[in-house]
Write a protein that holds these residues in place. Structure first.
Motif, PDB file in Angstrom:
ATOM      1  N   LEU A 216      30.870  52.075 -41.790  1.00  0.00           N
ATOM      2  CA  LEU A 216      31.677  52.584 -42.894  1.00  0.00           C
ATOM      3  C   LEU A 216      31.551  51.704 -44.124  1.00  0.00           C
ATOM      4  CD1 LEU A 216      33.406  55.175 -42.973  1.00  0.00           C
ATOM      5  CD2 LEU A 216      32.696  54.478 -40.675  1.00  0.00           C
ATOM      6  N   GLN A 217      31.340  50.410 -43.930  1.00  0.00           N
ATOM      7  CA  GLN A 217      31.026  49.558 -45.077  1.00  0.00           C
ATOM      8  C   GLN A 217      29.754  50.065 -45.768  1.00  0.00           C
ATOM      9  OE1 GLN A 217      30.769  45.376 -44.322  1.00  0.00           O
ATOM     10  NE2 GLN A 217      32.945  45.148 -43.881  1.00  0.00           N
ATOM     11  N   ALA A 218      28.776  50.439 -44.964  1.00  0.00           N
ATOM     12  CA  ALA A 218      27.529  50.969 -45.526  1.00  0.00           C
ATOM     13  C   ALA A 218      27.777  52.281 -46.259  1.00  0.00           C
ATOM     14  CB  ALA A 218      26.498  51.157 -44.418  1.00  0.00           C
ATOM     15  N   VAL A 219      28.587  53.149 -45.676  1.00  0.00           N
ATOM     16  CA  VAL A 219      28.925  54.416 -46.343  1.00  0.00           C
ATOM     17  C   VAL A 219      29.535  54.147 -47.710  1.00  0.00           C
ATOM     18  CG1 VAL A 219      30.518  56.383 -46.256  1.00  0.00           C
ATOM     19  CG2 VAL A 219      29.150  55.792 -44.244  1.00  0.00           C
ATOM     20  N   ASN A 220      30.457  53.193 -47.761  1.00  0.00           N
ATOM     21  CA  ASN A 220      31.143  52.904 -49.016  1.00  0.00           C
ATOM     22  C   ASN A 220      30.219  52.254 -50.041  1.00  0.00           C
ATOM     23  OD1 ASN A 220      33.500  53.915 -47.872  1.00  0.00           O
ATOM     24  ND2 ASN A 220      34.198  51.917 -47.172  1.00  0.00           N
ATOM     25  N   LEU A 221      29.353  51.374 -49.572  1.00  0.00           N
ATOM     26  CA  LEU A 221      28.413  50.742 -50.495  1.00  0.00           C
ATOM     27  C   LEU A 221      27.388  51.745 -51.011  1.00  0.00           C
ATOM     28  CD1 LEU A 221      27.622  48.168 -51.913  1.00  0.00           C
ATOM     29  CD2 LEU A 221      26.313  47.496 -49.898  1.00  0.00           C
ATOM     30  N   LEU A 222      26.924  52.628 -50.143  1.00  0.00           N
ATOM     31  CA  LEU A 222      25.981  53.672 -50.559  1.00  0.00           C
ATOM     32  C   LEU A 222      26.627  54.613 -51.571  1.00  0.00           C
ATOM     33  CD1 LEU A 222      24.354  54.400 -47.090  1.00  0.00           C
ATOM     34  CD2 LEU A 222      23.169  53.467 -49.094  1.00  0.00           C
ATOM     35  N   ALA A 223      27.926  54.871 -51.411  1.00  0.00           N
ATOM     36  CA  ALA A 223      28.639  55.717 -52.374  1.00  0.00           C
ATOM     37  C   ALA A 223      28.678  55.047 -53.744  1.00  0.00           C
ATOM     38  CB  ALA A 223      30.044  56.018 -51.880  1.00  0.00           C
ATOM     39  N   THR A 224      28.857  53.724 -53.755  1.00  0.00           N
ATOM     40  CA  THR A 224      28.836  52.987 -55.019  1.00  0.00           C
ATOM     41  C   THR A 224      27.463  53.061 -55.668  1.00  0.00           C
ATOM     42  OG1 THR A 224      30.599  51.462 -54.388  1.00  0.00           O
ATOM     43  CG2 THR A 224      29.026  50.672 -56.021  1.00  0.00           C
ATOM     44  N   ASN A 228      26.557  54.866 -59.305  1.00  0.00           N
ATOM     45  CA  ASN A 228      26.050  54.017 -60.386  1.00  0.00           C
ATOM     46  C   ASN A 228      24.530  53.969 -60.313  1.00  0.00           C
ATOM     47  OD1 ASN A 228      28.717  52.506 -61.435  1.00  0.00           O
ATOM     48  ND2 ASN A 228      28.815  52.659 -59.210  1.00  0.00           N
ATOM     49  N   PRO A 229      23.860  55.102 -60.533  1.00  0.00           N
ATOM     50  CA  PRO A 229      22.417  55.202 -60.282  1.00  0.00           C
ATOM     51  C   PRO A 229      21.567  54.270 -61.132  1.00  0.00           C
ATOM     52  CG  PRO A 229      23.207  57.112 -61.483  1.00  0.00           C
ATOM     53  CD  PRO A 229      24.414  56.362 -61.043  1.00  0.00           C
ATOM     54  N   GLU A 230      22.048  53.869 -62.289  1.00  0.00           N
ATOM     55  CA  GLU A 230      21.269  53.002 -63.163  1.00  0.00           C
ATOM     56  C   GLU A 230      21.547  51.521 -62.912  1.00  0.00           C
ATOM     57  OE1 GLU A 230      18.983  54.405 -65.046  1.00  0.00           O
ATOM     58  OE2 GLU A 230      19.684  56.321 -64.237  1.00  0.00           O
ATOM     59  N   ALA A 231      22.521  51.233 -62.073  1.00  0.00           N
ATOM     60  CA  ALA A 231      22.944  49.845 -61.874  1.00  0.00           C
ATOM     61  C   ALA A 231      22.267  49.223 -60.665  1.00  0.00           C
ATOM     62  CB  ALA A 231      24.456  49.789 -61.702  1.00  0.00           C
ATOM     63  N   LYS A 232      22.105  47.919 -60.732  1.00  0.00           N
ATOM     64  CA  LYS A 232      21.746  47.150 -59.555  1.00  0.00           C
ATOM     65  C   LYS A 232      23.034  46.539 -59.005  1.00  0.00           C
ATOM     66  CE  LYS A 232      16.981  45.994 -60.779  1.00  0.00           C
ATOM     67  NZ  LYS A 232      15.968  44.893 -60.845  1.00  0.00           N
ATOM     68  N   VAL A 233      23.083  46.368 -57.681  1.00  0.00           N
ATOM     69  CA  VAL A 233      24.341  46.003 -57.015  1.00  0.00           C
ATOM     70  C   VAL A 233      24.202  44.678 -56.283  1.00  0.00           C
ATOM     71  CG1 VAL A 233      26.051  46.701 -55.293  1.00  0.00           C
ATOM     72  CG2 VAL A 233      24.957  48.432 -56.744  1.00  0.00           C
ATOM     73  N   LEU A 234      25.142  43.783 -56.532  1.00  0.00           N
ATOM     74  CA  LEU A 234      25.283  42.542 -55.775  1.00  0.00           C
ATOM     75  C   LEU A 234      26.403  42.738 -54.776  1.00  0.00           C
ATOM     76  CD1 LEU A 234      24.899  39.496 -55.189  1.00  0.00           C
ATOM     77  CD2 LEU A 234      26.448  39.033 -57.118  1.00  0.00           C
ATOM     78  N   GLY A 235      26.086  42.651 -53.496  1.00  0.00           N
ATOM     79  CA  GLY A 235      27.089  42.782 -52.442  1.00  0.00           C
ATOM     80  C   GLY A 235      27.433  41.416 -51.873  1.00  0.00           C
ATOM     81  N   TYR A 236      28.719  41.133 -51.716  1.00  0.00           N
ATOM     82  CA  TYR A 236      29.168  39.834 -51.221  1.00  0.00           C
ATOM     83  C   TYR A 236      29.985  40.048 -49.961  1.00  0.00           C
ATOM     84  CZ  TYR A 236      30.660  34.977 -51.422  1.00  0.00           C
ATOM     85  OH  TYR A 236      30.861  33.643 -51.129  1.00  0.00           O
ATOM     86  N   VAL A 237      29.552  39.409 -48.855  1.00  0.00           N
ATOM     87  CA  VAL A 237      30.104  39.707 -47.534  1.00  0.00           C
ATOM     88  C   VAL A 237      30.328  38.416 -46.753  1.00  0.00           C
ATOM     89  CG1 VAL A 237      28.849  41.899 -47.524  1.00  0.00           C
ATOM     90  CG2 VAL A 237      27.842  39.924 -46.393  1.00  0.00           C
ATOM     91  N   GLY A 238      30.859  38.559 -45.555  1.00  0.00           N
ATOM     92  CA  GLY A 238      31.063  37.424 -44.668  1.00  0.00           C
ATOM     93  C   GLY A 238      30.048  37.401 -43.538  1.00  0.00           C
ATOM     94  N   TYR A 239      29.645  36.211 -43.166  1.00  0.00           N
ATOM     95  CA  TYR A 239      28.873  35.936 -41.965  1.00  0.00           C
ATOM     96  C   TYR A 239      27.729  36.913 -41.705  1.00  0.00           C
ATOM     97  CZ  TYR A 239      32.625  32.599 -41.083  1.00  0.00           C
ATOM     98  OH  TYR A 239      33.528  31.572 -41.199  1.00  0.00           O
TER      99      TYR A 239
END
Length: 393
Positions: A216-224, A228-239
């Motif tokens: 579900l984290q992946a689902v939510n990140l993919l939705a972002t 935001n089709p023109e944006a590049k995304v920095l994802g910050y996570v744990g471990y």
């Protein structure tokens, strides 16, 4: 907070660090400490969880207690890598060469559209390093910061421009809050990708529950990404959430993204190595160019940034005192607090006037009260501060 949200928060606190066989029904140091972190009005109390943990140490499983204590001590600047390395992966880098992390990360980041970087939740230095990447990533087209730690309850963070008590759990730690402040000031849009309350469901098996959470984290990140089709995304996570392949039947965010044809550049910060001799983090490479990975994450991530063991430069950690975005500020310790162990809390005056004790300090640290002045490290963007003191013991 309802039952399901509370259970999720407990899971977030543990976040992929295996505990001994202790059930949630057994007395949990995470739950008890968390319940004391804020009052009914949402005001923060960083001292109460530590007092609770120390007073009830004998009631907890040793491993769970040490993890909870390390987390809450990190919130007040009391980090000790010699004691807390048990939470980190250990590896040997006999054939690796040390290189400037920027020289290794940025050429690859420019050629992709998603970067995932992880942290150990008790190591604020990891957040400080991630913050150093913001300028270069923004210049390379990264304009969205997606945080595992951001609560869905905070829908105003992008207009407010700073986190508050309700923004999340780990975001209450000053280095994390400063990371978010810096991203917002730079122009990043800050979003969350943690599983939402509407997505939760009861799953008894721990492995299946963990895999469901990451899916579900992946689902939510993919939705972002889609929004935001023109944006590049920095994802910050744990471990281990960055792991790009399934391991021991556990499947993480990075692997679910690969299944969706999103090959994120994955950067691990939670592997330790005695190979680091200086005071700055290094990237492990072959020939100073090609990334090398070690430890349990070998071949599961793209790049490993290894941090030196925490060292102090005077009364504060070296990684903090050498941060060019901070200015050293001497704060006089009032007479009534001398000779006592005290938590010094330094706030942006503007934020404190707007939020009161719901505000997150820009710096906070424990002192023994034997000095007349204490050393705060304040972001250079904060022009006026407000200082509070709370007796710890």
């Amino acid at each position: 907070m309802n039952y399901f949200r509370m259970k999720t928060y407990v899971m977030l606190l543990i976040c992929l660090v295996a505990l001994p066989t202790v059930g949630i029904a057994q007395q949990s140091p995470f739950r008890g400490a968390y319940e004391r972190l804020t009052d009914a009005k949402g005001n923060l109390n960083y001292v109460a969880p530590l007092k609770y943990l120390k007073a009830n140490e004998a009631s907890f499983d040793k491993g769970a207690y040490e993890q909870a204590l390390a987390t809450y001590q990190s919130f007040v600047g009391a980090t000790d890598s010699t004691k807390n390395n048990f939470l980190l992966d250990k590896g040997l880098a006999e054939n690796a060469q040390m290189a400037d992390p920027f020289a290794v990360i940025m050429p690859k980041a420019r050629n992709t559209s998603v970067v995932l970087i992880n942290e150990a939740h008790h190591v604020p230095a990891h957040r400080a390093f991630a913050a150093t990447l913001l300028d270069s990533l923004y210049a390379a087209g990264y304009t969205v910061l997606s945080l595992e730690a951001l609560s869905e309850e905070d829908t105003a963070i992008n207009s407010r421009k700073y986190p508050v008590a309700s923004s999340g759990f780990y975001t209450k730690e000053p280095a994390f809050a400063n990371f978010i402040r810096a991203a917002l000031a730079k122009g990043f849009k800050v979003v969350g990708h943690e599983i939402r309350s509407s997505q939760e469901k009861e799953i008894a098996d721990p492995m299946a529950r963990s895999n469901y959470r990451d899916s579900l984290q992946a689902v939510n990140l993919l939705a972002t990404i889609k929004a935001n089709p023109e944006a590049k995304v920095l994802g910050y996570v744990g471990y281990d959430h960055i792991l790009e392949k399934e391991r021991d039947k556990y499947k993480r965010l990075g692997a679910y993204l690969r299944d969706a044809n999103v090959d994120a550049l994955t950067i691990d910060q939670v592997t330790t190595c005695s190979c680091v001799k200086g005071n700055s983090p290094v990237a492990l490479t072959s020939g100073g160019i090609n990334p090398v990975t070690i430890g349990s994450k070998k071949d599961f991530v793209d790049i490993q940034v290894v941090h030196p063991f925490a060292a102090s430069a005077g009364p504060r950690p070296r990684w903090l005192t050498e941060d060019p975005t901070k200015r050293a500020t001497k704060v006089p310790l009032p007479q009534q607090y001398r000779g006592k162990k005290v938590l010094v809390q330094v706030y942006s005056k503007a934020e404190f006037e707007a939020e009161g004790r719901r505000a997150i300090p820009v710096d906070q640290f424990l002192v023994d009260g034997n000095q007349k002045q204490v050393h705060a490290m304040v972001p250079t963007t904060v022009k006026r501060v407000q200082v509070h003191y709370e007796v710890y013991e």
